[in-house]
Write an enzyme that holds these catalytic residues in place. Structure first.
Site, PDB file in Angstrom:
ATOM      1  CG  ASP A 281      -1.908   1.147   1.198  1.00 52.09           C
ATOM      2  OD1 ASP A 281      -2.988   0.968   0.625  1.00 52.09           O
ATOM      3  OD2 ASP A 281      -1.592   2.218   1.755  1.00 52.09           O
ATOM      4  CB  ILE A 282       1.120   4.151  -2.305  1.00 45.62           C
ATOM      5  CG1 ILE A 282       1.501   3.300  -3.522  1.00 45.62           C
ATOM      6  CG2 ILE A 282       1.867   5.482  -2.336  1.00 45.62           C
ATOM      7  CD1 ILE A 282       1.159   3.937  -4.855  1.00 45.62           C
TER       8      ILE A 282
ATOM      9  CD  GLU B  59      -4.515   4.063  -1.514  1.00 45.20           C
ATOM     10  OE1 GLU B  59      -4.717   4.384  -0.337  1.00 45.20           O
ATOM     11  OE2 GLU B  59      -5.382   4.158  -2.417  1.00 45.20           O
TER      12      GLU B  59
END
Length: 349
Positions: free
Chosen positions: A224-225, A267
């Site tokens: 996950d960004i 994301e």
């Protein structure tokens, strides 16, 4: 006894040949339609042509995506001497592409040189390989690929019989490529070019059951960004999309061909690592995390940086009875990575 000047034996021999030819075509069609996975299909096409025509040199220029007009030389060429500093791409704007799209028959390089200007970029690319014959692969009115075929120097020409075989096999290959690209579109996220979530889950289910049955290692990464919403708010959604693409490229560039990466949603990304235990999976995850941390992306001339958190889980047969269990443990590890300050890798217990 004879019929139209042919003996019964001649008629029988001719019928047997036709039956044999039909069996070969059925076998070729089966080979081409046995998979929609692009790398396996290209391998099948190359080996069928090499086997049927006894070729020593073969290369396939093919589109990477359905909506892409450029055709690039696929990496699994055989026999040709390739200069790796040269760009072997037939550009959509090249005069060669519409010419080949209109043709239904193979042609020699000399024939193409007579039809096009000497400085035509597409000819420059083909002259780098010097194929004996060029075969357009067209399906549904669209040029799906171009085959470059060659014999050795002692037999540079293709007989009429071989040309006829090419004319028969070519449409099978073109339609198989067409179907495979449609499948790619249906299972690929068009922004990041990673697989879609539903495809990943289907693939994971098969790999999961296979690993449980064979007692082999299997791990997944959940990525996950970090702070992506705030990033979008401060830099704009178009910049956010740009970062998603760049991060996806780095993920894809740091895993093996046998691994599978997908965009899980927003994301979030997920990666399947077959035959990989937790120690190696953490190493892969750390490599991806480090690459993204160090990367500087330039959007409209401005430097942009980001980081990523990763949860890692290895299949444990005594507790993971479903794929959902494995994914949940990786997701929990990802949550812990976020809680511990982000930009880190956490292995699920």
């Amino acid at each position: 006894m004879s019929c139209d000047g042919q003996s019964i034996d001649q008629i029988k021999a001719e019928c047997e040949k036709r039956i044999s030819d039909l069996k070969q075509l059925i076998g070729i069609s089966r080979d081409f339609n046995s998979t929609l996975e692009f790398p396996l299909l290209v391998e099948s096409i190359l080996f069928v042509f090499m086997g049927q025509l006894q070729l020593l040199h073969i290369g396939l220029f093919i589109r990477d995506q359905f909506d892409q007009g450029d055709l690039s030389l696929y990496r699994n060429y055989k026999g040709f001497q390739v200069d790796h500093s040269f760009d072997y791409t037939l550009r959509e704007k090249s005069s060669l592409i519409p010419l080949l799209q209109k043709r239904t028959s193979p042609c020699t390089l000399n024939e193409l040189m007579d039809l096009l200007p000497p400085d035509e970029p597409g000819l420059t690319v083909l002259r780098q390989l010097m194929p004996s014959i060029v075969v357009p692969l067209t399906a549904k009115g669209t040029l799906m690929g171009v085959l470059a075929l060659g014999h050795d120097t002692t037999a540079p020409d293709f007989s009429a019989e071989i040309r006829e075989q090419i004319m028969i096999i070519g449409p099978f290959a073109a339609m198989a490529i067409y179907n495979a690209l449609l499948y790619e579109m249906a299972t690929t996220d068009m922004m990041t070019k990673l697989r879609l979530r539903h495809y990943f889950l289907s693939f994971l289910n098969e790999a999961f059951e296979d690993a449980r049955r064979k007692r082999t290692a299997l791990s997944i990464l959940f990525l996950d960004i970090d702070n992506f919403k705030a990033f979008n708010d401060s830099h704009g959604h178009s910049c956010g999309d740009f970062v998603l693409i760049k991060v996806a490229d780095l993920i894809r560039g740091n895993i093996r061909r046998v691994d599978l990466a997908a965009r899980y949603g927003g994301e979030e990304f997920i990666v399947l690592l077959p035959d990989t235990d937790s120690t190696l999976a953490v190493h892969v995850a750390e490599r991806i995390r480090s690459k993204i941390e160090k990367a500087v992306f330039f959007y409209e001339g401005e430097p942009v940086k980001t980081s990523i958190s990763i949860g890692v889980a290895e299949l444990q047969t005594e507790r993971d009875f479903t794929c959902e269990s494995l994914i949940k443990r990786a997701d929990t590890a990802l949550y812990q990575a976020k809680e511990r300050g982000r930009n880190r890798v956490v292995l699920a217990e």
